[in-house]
Design an enzyme around this catalytic site. Structure first.
Site, PDB file in Angstrom:
ATOM      1  N   GLU A 167       0.799  -1.222   0.000  1.00  0.00           N
ATOM      2  CA  GLU A 167       0.000   0.000   0.000  1.00  0.00           C
ATOM      3  C   GLU A 167       0.833   1.274   0.000  1.00  0.00           C
ATOM      4  O   GLU A 167       0.484   2.271  -0.632  1.00  0.00           O
ATOM      5  CB  GLU A 167      -0.955   0.010   1.203  1.00  0.00           C
ATOM      6  CG  GLU A 167      -2.142  -0.945   1.082  1.00  0.00           C
ATOM      7  CD  GLU A 167      -1.822  -2.368   1.477  1.00  0.00           C
ATOM      8  OE1 GLU A 167      -2.726  -3.229   1.409  1.00  0.00           O
ATOM      9  OE2 GLU A 167      -0.662  -2.637   1.857  1.00  0.00           O
ATOM     10  N   PHE A 217      -9.560  -2.999   2.028  1.00  0.00           N
ATOM     11  CA  PHE A 217     -10.354  -2.625   3.195  1.00  0.00           C
ATOM     12  C   PHE A 217      -9.714  -1.371   3.782  1.00  0.00           C
ATOM     13  O   PHE A 217      -8.487  -1.215   3.746  1.00  0.00           O
ATOM     14  CB  PHE A 217     -10.378  -3.735   4.250  1.00  0.00           C
ATOM     15  CG  PHE A 217     -11.119  -4.971   3.822  1.00  0.00           C
ATOM     16  CD1 PHE A 217     -12.473  -5.120   4.113  1.00  0.00           C
ATOM     17  CD2 PHE A 217     -10.473  -5.971   3.115  1.00  0.00           C
ATOM     18  CE1 PHE A 217     -13.163  -6.250   3.697  1.00  0.00           C
ATOM     19  CE2 PHE A 217     -11.156  -7.097   2.699  1.00  0.00           C
ATOM     20  CZ  PHE A 217     -12.507  -7.241   2.988  1.00  0.00           C
ATOM     21  N   HIS A 219     -10.993  -5.787   9.585  1.00  0.00           N
ATOM     22  CA  HIS A 219     -11.766  -5.554   8.373  1.00  0.00           C
ATOM     23  C   HIS A 219     -13.024  -4.726   8.617  1.00  0.00           C
ATOM     24  O   HIS A 219     -13.853  -4.599   7.718  1.00  0.00           O
ATOM     25  CB  HIS A 219     -12.193  -6.896   7.738  1.00  0.00           C
ATOM     26  CG  HIS A 219     -11.057  -7.736   7.260  1.00  0.00           C
ATOM     27  ND1 HIS A 219     -10.283  -8.471   8.105  1.00  0.00           N
ATOM     28  CD2 HIS A 219     -10.562  -7.942   6.008  1.00  0.00           C
ATOM     29  CE1 HIS A 219      -9.362  -9.126   7.410  1.00  0.00           C
ATOM     30  NE2 HIS A 219      -9.500  -8.823   6.146  1.00  0.00           N
TER      31      HIS A 219
END
Length: 658
Positions: free
Chosen positions: A397, A420, A464
């Site tokens: 990420e 998520f 999550h």
């Protein structure tokens, strides 16, 4: 030290000497100014000039270079006026950051230089994004990015190399291995013999180069540039060099063994190159003295220009106005045709129509291409737009966010899907320290939207189910959007994509397939920073966003006697404070309903704003209702207890009765 001229002319050899001499003489002047207290801090590159100059001289001026804080030779070789550099180092307006950041923490599109941030690692991912843009344009440009041996331990280094290898991006990853990360020697930083060996694991071509030999640097970079132009691919270059000064001047060099220092002094890149040129009859001592006087005169003249420049006069309005790049909102009204669709369909439609509208828009994320993403929002997009524009990413990420910044720098728009919202934590640094600060620091936009599937109610557990908007509403420079309805999701997403500022776009997972609405089939926009009044009443103001908007509606349906204004904020940053204040001044009571945990959430700031601006209108204390101050659990009974839905009605009735 052996210098090989190869096919370089005497004029070129002499030009390289002029280029390497200038940063050395500037540095010598800076050391005097440091001792005189006229400059607050200086990160010396003395002993490393051959790398900066050799690399920059081998590239074209229209190719991007991303230097670090010891790469003065990059800036001088690109012929940035010296008075601007002196103004930058003195915190004057004539510099590049209006006094907001120091030393080399700046960039300039005019000279195709993108400066560093102190966190180092994101620099490498930015280079990936810039190179990706060039590869998509098929313009045969190369991107060069600098880092030190210390930063090769950061995760961003490995993420950026992996992305560049997978996407075969024309990036030169340049490691200046100068022996020490501040005071930590290399044998305490990594275990492999050479940092160039790390390229092997990523399938990247890598080389070890004498970083003190300007001809070896220049000739190797020139050769690699030609190869990378014809066949785009990354290379990893380890330049062996040494730092003859401290990490910064206050650090000193007492931690360096004396013999090691003496050894590297004999390998001085300026002195050795000069000796070579004199022996070859290309440079005379007399001409060298003349060159030095010319450069010193240029330094003194430009330093005088910077010294006579007025000090910055602080301005509240200018500081706040520069946090975001100005955005002229364009209102686009839809046609009459509508479709009754789900929240998730509205997001997908907005993305699709924005991709059609902006041919420079790139979507990146894990599994978003053929698979269509974890929630199938981009299903079918590869067939429509191709894999160049709909890009699966490795699980990294941080580098992907930084690559989005690189795309923005090089003329593209980027959308990054976090699988998520919880996973954004591994991309947190470039969001809050790079995207958020770039326009304020040096006027560069960050045309990046980060999509954030979030929220509880699906029993997905602590990793999550978070709704973590408060991580970002605190950070100046970011915009935060959080729609509750399909109509708003599509219109606000379109506007977020149009906006050149970084936007965190929250999409509640539980709303994806449970909420339907008539949504215009055509493209349209909704302005950011404008709340929606869902219901009108006189007794109380309910302020909510995301799923709690629907929970509040359900509460009001179950209690028809309650006369309430229900405000759906839709955008958390910028916040529509006027809509809040107008309602509270009318009703005299306010309750803020959020799914995030209570302490430190945005409800706390809204409550404080109401107390500051509407105190004389209040008939009761401002009330907050939120989730428990614990991580969100997995089991349904525990999750139901955690979420605020079961506590809101009681709190609302108590407030009305107060």
């Amino acid at each position: 030290m052996i210098f090989y001229k190869q096919n370089l002319t005497d004029d070129k050899l002499l030009d390289l000497y002029k280029k390497i001499l200038k940063p050395r003489l500037i540095e010598e002047k800076m050391l005097i100014l440091i001792r005189q207290g006229k400059v607050s801090k200086w990160f010396s590159g003395i002993g490393q000039e051959a790398i900066s100059v050799g690399v920059t001289a081998a590239l074209d001026d229209f190719e991007y270079i991303l230097p670090m804080h010891r790469n003065l030779g990059v800036f001088t070789t690109r012929k940035i006026p010296l008075h601007r550099l002196f103004s930058q180092w003195q915190g004057k307006a004539g510099g590049f950051t209006k006094g907001r950041d120091r030393s080399f923490h700046f960039g300039t599109q005019k000279y195709n230089i993108i400066g560093m941030i102190s966190h180092l690692g994101p620099q490498l991912g930015i280079a990936d994004g810039i190179a990706l843009a060039d590869k998509l344009k098929k313009n045969k440009k190369i991107t060069a990015v600098f880092t030190g041996e210390g930063a090769t331990s950061e995760g961003d280094f490995h993420e950026a190399l992996n992305i560049a290898a997978v996407w075969q991006l024309p990036v030169m990853f340049i490691i200046e291995n100068n022996g020490y990360g501040l005071s930590t020697p290399t044998n305490e930083q990594y275990y492999c013999e050479n940092l160039a060996d790390k390229g092997i694991g990523y399938g990247i071509e890598s080389y070890i180069i004498d970083g003190n030999n300007i001809l070896e640097v220049y000739n190797k970079i020139t050769l690699l540039k030609q190869q990378m132009m014809e066949n785009p691919h990354p290379v990893l270059l380890e330049f062996k060099t040494f730092r003859l000064r401290g990490h910064e001047e206050a650090s000193g060099t007492k931690y360096v063994p004396e013999e090691l220092m003496k050894q590297w002094i004999t390998r001085d890149p300026v002195d050795n190159y000069k000796t070579f040129l004199v022996k070859e009859g290309i440079l005379s001592e007399e001409y060298d003295a003349e060159l030095r006087e010319q450069i010193k005169l240029e330094i003194d003249q430009n330093l005088n220009l910077a010294n006579t420049e007025a000090e910055i006069v602080p301005s509240y309005s200018e500081e706040l106005d520069d946090v975001y790049k100005p955005f002229q909102y364009e209102e686009i009204n839809p046609g009459s045709s509508t479709e009754n669709i789900r929240f998730i369909d509205a997001v997908s439609a907005g993305l699709k129509q924005s991709m059609e509208r902006h041919d420079n828009l790139i979507i990146m994320g894990q599994d978003i291409a053929e698979y269509g993403g974890a929630f199938k929002i981009t299903e079918g997009f590869v067939d429509l737009f191709g894999k160049d524009r709909v890009r699966n990413t490795p699980i990294c990420e941080s580098a992907v966010v930084s690559a989005g910044m690189g795309l923005s720098i090089n003329g593209y728009k980027a959308i990054i899907e976090m699988q998520f919202a919880d996973f954004v934590s591994t991309g947190f640094n470039p969001i809050v320290n790079l995207l958020a600060k770039s326009h304020y620091r040096w006027g560069e936009k960050a045309d990046v939207v980060v999509r954030m599937p979030c929220g509880g109610g699906t029993q997905a557990g602590p990793f999550h189910s978070q709704t973590n908007e408060a991580w970002f509403t605190k950070t100046p420079g970011l915009k935060v959007v959080y729609p509750a309805f399909p109509y708003d999701a599509k219109g606000l997403l379109n506007t977020s994509i149009n906006d050149p500022n970084p936007v965190l776009f929250f999409e509640h997972k539980q709303l994806y397939r449970s909420v339907y609405q008539d949504v215009p089939a055509d493209y349209y926009t909704i302005p950011l920073g404008k709340a929606a009044l869902i219901k009108e009443g006189k007794a109380v103001t309910i302020i909510a966003f995301g799923a709690p908007v629907h929970w509040a509606i359900e509460t009001l349906v179950n209690n028809p006697e309650i006369s309430a204004d229900l405000i759906d904020l839709r955008t958390l940053q910028p916040l529509d404070t006027e809509a809040i204040f107008e309602s509270v001044r009318k009703t005299g009571k306010a309750i803020i309903y959020q799914e995030d945990t209570l302490f430190g959430g945005i409800a706390s700031d809204i409550a404080a704003l109401i107390m500051e601006e509407c105190f004389e209108y209040l008939d009761a204390p401002v009330k907050r209702v939120a989730s428990l101050d614990s991580p969100i659990p997995f089991t349904k009974a525990l999750e139901d207890q955690f979420l605020p839905k079961g506590r809101f009605e009681k709190a609302l009735l108590e407030l009305i009765e107060y």
